[in-house]
Scaffold this active site. Sequence first.
Site, PDB file in Angstrom:
ATOM      1  N   PRO A 169       0.804  -1.234   0.000  1.00 56.75           N
ATOM      2  CA  PRO A 169       0.000   0.000   0.000  1.00 56.75           C
ATOM      3  C   PRO A 169       0.841   1.291   0.000  1.00 56.75           C
ATOM      4  O   PRO A 169       0.524   2.229  -0.730  1.00 56.75           O
ATOM      5  CB  PRO A 169      -0.843  -0.128   1.277  1.00 56.75           C
ATOM      6  CG  PRO A 169      -1.004  -1.610   1.452  1.00 56.75           C
ATOM      7  CD  PRO A 169       0.340  -2.165   1.045  1.00 56.75           C
ATOM      8  N   ASP A 170       1.900   1.338   0.794  1.00 53.88           N
ATOM      9  CA  ASP A 170       2.747   2.540   0.820  1.00 53.88           C
ATOM     10  C   ASP A 170       3.392   2.793  -0.541  1.00 53.88           C
ATOM     11  O   ASP A 170       3.414   3.922  -1.031  1.00 53.88           O
ATOM     12  CB  ASP A 170       3.848   2.411   1.876  1.00 53.88           C
ATOM     13  CG  ASP A 170       3.397   2.830   3.262  1.00 53.88           C
ATOM     14  OD1 ASP A 170       2.345   3.490   3.377  1.00 53.88           O
ATOM     15  OD2 ASP A 170       4.107   2.515   4.231  1.00 53.88           O
ATOM     16  N   LYS A 171       3.941   1.755  -1.127  1.00 49.72           N
ATOM     17  CA  LYS A 171       4.619   1.921  -2.418  1.00 49.72           C
ATOM     18  C   LYS A 171       3.627   2.250  -3.531  1.00 49.72           C
ATOM     19  O   LYS A 171       3.919   3.068  -4.402  1.00 49.72           O
ATOM     20  CB  LYS A 171       5.435   0.676  -2.744  1.00 49.72           C
ATOM     21  CG  LYS A 171       6.624   0.507  -1.820  1.00 49.72           C
ATOM     22  CD  LYS A 171       7.401  -0.745  -2.109  1.00 49.72           C
ATOM     23  CE  LYS A 171       8.579  -0.877  -1.157  1.00 49.72           C
ATOM     24  NZ  LYS A 171       9.314  -2.127  -1.371  1.00 49.72           N
TER      25      LYS A 171
END
Length: 192
Positions: A169-171
């Site tokens: 999710p962050d990437k």
Amino acid sequence: MIGKGPLSGIKVLDLTAMVSGPTATMMLGDQGADVIKVEPLEGELMRKVGDEINGMTNSFLCCNRSKRSITLNLKKKQGAKILERLISSCDVFVQNFRPGTIERMGFGYNKMRKLNTNLIYVSISGFGEQGPYSKQRVYDPVIQALSGLADIQRDQNTKFPKMVRTIIPDKTTGMAAAQAISSALFYRERYG
């Protein structure tokens, strides 16, 4: 690769921390943008998470390559004035504080537009600007749990949810933000 690539001549002011925001601005830097990362005097938290080498962790280095860095105390007038000067000469401003934080610091969208009418202003937040979770801190494991991603990856024997260790999710957020910034820059060039 500062100064080479399709985004040469674009100046990005990066007030992001952790992974999603730094990944977005790192991608812009990799494409030639001049990215200036602004950190608090003690440095960003990711500098300290993991095994440090010369005051930086592998995670920090991975998300912050292709950037220049400056530390500013934005709670002091002098630090705020320096940031204002940087804003007036930038193409893009990126921050990922919780909603309302940047406004309390005195650098909300309306003030920034007065300092630089051509500025592309990017705000990354985990749960959006409004809603029941909007003021909460958010990290990749939280999104994996709430979105059902951890459940999809569950252990087939124990049936316990499992995290995807590559912080998808962050990437993904960083990639989406970088693409949105590139589109906004293209739109600004073509239509003013």
